[in-house]
Design a protein around this motif. Structure first.
Motif, PDB file in Angstrom:
ATOM      1  N   TYR A 165       2.563   9.525  11.433  1.00 47.63           N
ATOM      2  CA  TYR A 165       1.252  10.057  11.078  1.00 47.63           C
ATOM      3  C   TYR A 165       1.254  10.670   9.682  1.00 47.63           C
ATOM      4  CZ  TYR A 165       0.512   9.335  16.006  1.00 47.63           C
ATOM      5  OH  TYR A 165       0.421   8.760  17.245  1.00 47.63           O
ATOM      6  N   LEU A 166       0.084  10.624   9.062  1.00 45.74           N
ATOM      7  CA  LEU A 166      -0.105  11.233   7.750  1.00 45.74           C
ATOM      8  C   LEU A 166      -1.223  12.246   7.823  1.00 45.74           C
ATOM      9  CD1 LEU A 166      -0.127   8.115   5.392  1.00 45.74           C
ATOM     10  CD2 LEU A 166       1.717   9.725   5.743  1.00 45.74           C
ATOM     11  N   ALA A 167      -1.062  13.304   7.077  1.00 50.20           N
ATOM     12  CA  ALA A 167      -2.120  14.299   6.918  1.00 50.20           C
ATOM     13  C   ALA A 167      -2.220  14.584   5.423  1.00 50.20           C
ATOM     14  CB  ALA A 167      -1.793  15.573   7.673  1.00 50.20           C
ATOM     15  N   PRO A 168      -3.418  14.734   4.906  1.00 51.92           N
ATOM     16  CA  PRO A 168      -3.528  14.990   3.471  1.00 51.92           C
ATOM     17  C   PRO A 168      -2.932  16.335   3.081  1.00 51.92           C
ATOM     18  CG  PRO A 168      -5.682  15.136   4.524  1.00 51.92           C
ATOM     19  CD  PRO A 168      -4.714  14.677   5.564  1.00 51.92           C
ATOM     20  N   ALA A 169      -2.174  16.306   2.012  1.00 51.55           N
ATOM     21  CA  ALA A 169      -1.651  17.537   1.413  1.00 51.55           C
ATOM     22  C   ALA A 169      -2.767  18.132   0.556  1.00 51.55           C
ATOM     23  CB  ALA A 169      -0.425  17.219   0.561  1.00 51.55           C
ATOM     24  N   PRO A 170      -2.659  19.373   0.134  1.00 48.77           N
ATOM     25  CA  PRO A 170      -3.712  19.956  -0.707  1.00 48.77           C
ATOM     26  C   PRO A 170      -4.039  19.107  -1.944  1.00 48.77           C
ATOM     27  CG  PRO A 170      -2.260  21.684   0.073  1.00 48.77           C
ATOM     28  CD  PRO A 170      -1.641  20.376   0.490  1.00 48.77           C
ATOM     29  N   ALA A 171      -3.030  18.553  -2.583  1.00 47.87           N
ATOM     30  CA  ALA A 171      -3.281  17.707  -3.759  1.00 47.87           C
ATOM     31  C   ALA A 171      -4.052  16.451  -3.363  1.00 47.87           C
ATOM     32  CB  ALA A 171      -1.966  17.330  -4.434  1.00 47.87           C
ATOM     33  N   LYS A 199       4.606   9.795  -7.362  1.00 45.80           N
ATOM     34  CA  LYS A 199       5.643   9.958  -8.378  1.00 45.80           C
ATOM     35  C   LYS A 199       5.018  10.208  -9.745  1.00 45.80           C
ATOM     36  CE  LYS A 199       9.642   7.547 -10.296  1.00 45.80           C
ATOM     37  NZ  LYS A 199      10.427   6.289 -10.250  1.00 45.80           N
ATOM     38  N   ASP A 200       3.974   9.438 -10.059  1.00 42.67           N
ATOM     39  CA  ASP A 200       3.298   9.597 -11.341  1.00 42.67           C
ATOM     40  C   ASP A 200       2.653  10.973 -11.472  1.00 42.67           C
ATOM     41  OD1 ASP A 200       2.335   8.522 -13.887  1.00 42.67           O
ATOM     42  OD2 ASP A 200       0.356   8.487 -12.927  1.00 42.67           O
ATOM     43  N   LEU A 201       2.047  11.453 -10.395  1.00 37.56           N
ATOM     44  CA  LEU A 201       1.379  12.758 -10.393  1.00 37.56           C
ATOM     45  C   LEU A 201       2.350  13.912 -10.163  1.00 37.56           C
ATOM     46  CD1 LEU A 201      -1.789  11.864  -8.297  1.00 37.56           C
ATOM     47  CD2 LEU A 201      -1.627  12.109 -10.784  1.00 37.56           C
ATOM     48  N   ARG A 202       3.562  13.582  -9.788  1.00 33.78           N
ATOM     49  CA  ARG A 202       4.603  14.572  -9.501  1.00 33.78           C
ATOM     50  C   ARG A 202       4.194  15.551  -8.411  1.00 33.78           C
ATOM     51  NH1 ARG A 202       5.786  15.530 -15.789  1.00 33.78           N
ATOM     52  NH2 ARG A 202       6.824  13.554 -16.160  1.00 33.78           N
ATOM     53  N   THR A 203       3.549  15.009  -7.385  1.00 31.06           N
ATOM     54  CA  THR A 203       3.148  15.838  -6.249  1.00 31.06           C
ATOM     55  C   THR A 203       2.961  14.950  -5.028  1.00 31.06           C
ATOM     56  OG1 THR A 203       1.634  17.558  -5.513  1.00 31.06           O
ATOM     57  CG2 THR A 203       0.645  15.708  -6.667  1.00 31.06           C
ATOM     58  N   LYS A 204       3.070  15.524  -3.861  1.00 37.25           N
ATOM     59  CA  LYS A 204       2.844  14.798  -2.621  1.00 37.25           C
ATOM     60  C   LYS A 204       1.360  14.807  -2.304  1.00 37.25           C
ATOM     61  CE  LYS A 204       7.009  13.696  -1.443  1.00 37.25           C
ATOM     62  NZ  LYS A 204       7.394  12.285  -1.437  1.00 37.25           N
ATOM     63  N   LEU A 205       0.829  13.648  -1.943  1.00 32.56           N
ATOM     64  CA  LEU A 205      -0.570  13.534  -1.570  1.00 32.56           C
ATOM     65  C   LEU A 205      -0.756  13.612  -0.064  1.00 32.56           C
ATOM     66  CD1 LEU A 205      -1.564  10.678  -4.027  1.00 32.56           C
ATOM     67  CD2 LEU A 205      -1.896  13.143  -4.304  1.00 32.56           C
ATOM     68  N   PHE A 206       0.325  13.316   0.675  1.00 34.98           N
ATOM     69  CA  PHE A 206       0.276  13.328   2.136  1.00 34.98           C
ATOM     70  C   PHE A 206       1.500  14.030   2.694  1.00 34.98           C
ATOM     71  CE2 PHE A 206      -2.017   9.522   0.839  1.00 34.98           C
ATOM     72  CZ  PHE A 206      -3.192   9.663   1.543  1.00 34.98           C
ATOM     73  N   HIS A 219       0.837  -1.204   0.000  1.00 35.17           N
ATOM     74  CA  HIS A 219       0.000   0.000   0.000  1.00 35.17           C
ATOM     75  C   HIS A 219       0.870   1.252   0.000  1.00 35.17           C
ATOM     76  CE1 HIS A 219      -2.684   3.047   1.937  1.00 35.17           C
ATOM     77  NE2 HIS A 219      -3.438   2.632   0.955  1.00 35.17           N
ATOM     78  N   ARG A 220       1.887   1.252   0.841  1.00 35.23           N
ATOM     79  CA  ARG A 220       2.799   2.396   0.913  1.00 35.23           C
ATOM     80  C   ARG A 220       3.475   2.621  -0.445  1.00 35.23           C
ATOM     81  NH1 ARG A 220       6.994   1.030   4.658  1.00 35.23           N
ATOM     82  NH2 ARG A 220       5.443   1.304   6.272  1.00 35.23           N
ATOM     83  N   GLN A 221       3.903   1.533  -1.082  1.00 38.37           N
ATOM     84  CA  GLN A 221       4.571   1.658  -2.378  1.00 38.37           C
ATOM     85  C   GLN A 221       3.594   2.161  -3.441  1.00 38.37           C
ATOM     86  OE1 GLN A 221       7.933   1.304  -2.868  1.00 38.37           O
ATOM     87  NE2 GLN A 221       7.425   2.283  -4.799  1.00 38.37           N
ATOM     88  N   ALA A 222       2.348   1.714  -3.404  1.00 33.08           N
ATOM     89  CA  ALA A 222       1.349   2.178  -4.369  1.00 33.08           C
ATOM     90  C   ALA A 222       1.121   3.683  -4.231  1.00 33.08           C
ATOM     91  CB  ALA A 222       0.043   1.411  -4.189  1.00 33.08           C
ATOM     92  N   VAL A 223       1.061   4.172  -2.988  1.00 33.23           N
ATOM     93  CA  VAL A 223       0.882   5.614  -2.763  1.00 33.23           C
ATOM     94  C   VAL A 223       2.100   6.370  -3.280  1.00 33.23           C
ATOM     95  CG1 VAL A 223       0.678   7.415  -1.000  1.00 33.23           C
ATOM     96  CG2 VAL A 223      -0.722   5.353  -0.841  1.00 33.23           C
ATOM     97  N   ARG A 224       3.277   5.863  -2.992  1.00 34.26           N
ATOM     98  CA  ARG A 224       4.491   6.534  -3.479  1.00 34.26           C
ATOM     99  C   ARG A 224       4.539   6.546  -5.010  1.00 34.26           C
ATOM    100  NH1 ARG A 224       8.698   4.159   0.937  1.00 34.26           N
ATOM    101  NH2 ARG A 224       8.244   5.688   2.542  1.00 34.26           N
ATOM    102  N   ASN A 225       4.144   5.437  -5.621  1.00 35.77           N
ATOM    103  CA  ASN A 225       4.118   5.385  -7.089  1.00 35.77           C
ATOM    104  C   ASN A 225       3.128   6.398  -7.659  1.00 35.77           C
ATOM    105  OD1 ASN A 225       6.050   3.375  -7.143  1.00 35.77           O
ATOM    106  ND2 ASN A 225       4.570   1.718  -7.408  1.00 35.77           N
ATOM    107  N   LEU A 226       1.967   6.530  -7.023  1.00 30.72           N
ATOM    108  CA  LEU A 226       0.982   7.502  -7.478  1.00 30.72           C
ATOM    109  C   LEU A 226       1.512   8.918  -7.323  1.00 30.72           C
ATOM    110  CD1 LEU A 226      -1.825   8.102  -8.588  1.00 30.72           C
ATOM    111  CD2 LEU A 226      -2.687   7.991  -6.230  1.00 30.72           C
TER     112      LEU A 226
END
Length: 79
Positions: free
Chosen positions: A37-43, A24-31, A15-22
């Motif tokens: 702990y994780l908090a959602p980033a604006p993207a 990387k693909d989107l070229r932005t941080k999602l968290f 799951h962690r790798q899938a999020v990192r791949n996404l």
């Protein structure tokens, strides 16, 4: 990540790798990562609505394919 992986019934590392791949693909941080702990980033927040719609569409497709979902009305075909 642990609870999300458990809910998805996948390994936490996958799951962690899938999020990192996404990300990387989107070229932005999602968290934003702060320790454990994780908090959602604006993207990430911007993707919540579209992601939920995709999940609804996938669920509707599964239901339609299994015959548990039907559209009201009738259709006729002919020449």
């Amino acid at each position: 990540m642990n609870r999300a992986a458990a809910a998805l019934r996948v390994a936490q590392s996958s799951h962690r790798q899938a999020v990192r791949n996404l990300e990387k693909d989107l070229r932005t941080k999602l968290f934003h990562r702060v320790g454990r702990y994780l908090a959602p980033a604006p993207a990430g927040e911007a993707l919540v609505g579209p992601a939920r719609q995709i999940l609804r569409d996938v669920d509707a497709t599964r239901c339609a394919r299994s015959g548990t979902w039907s559209v009201a009305g009738s259709t006729s075909m002919g020449y």
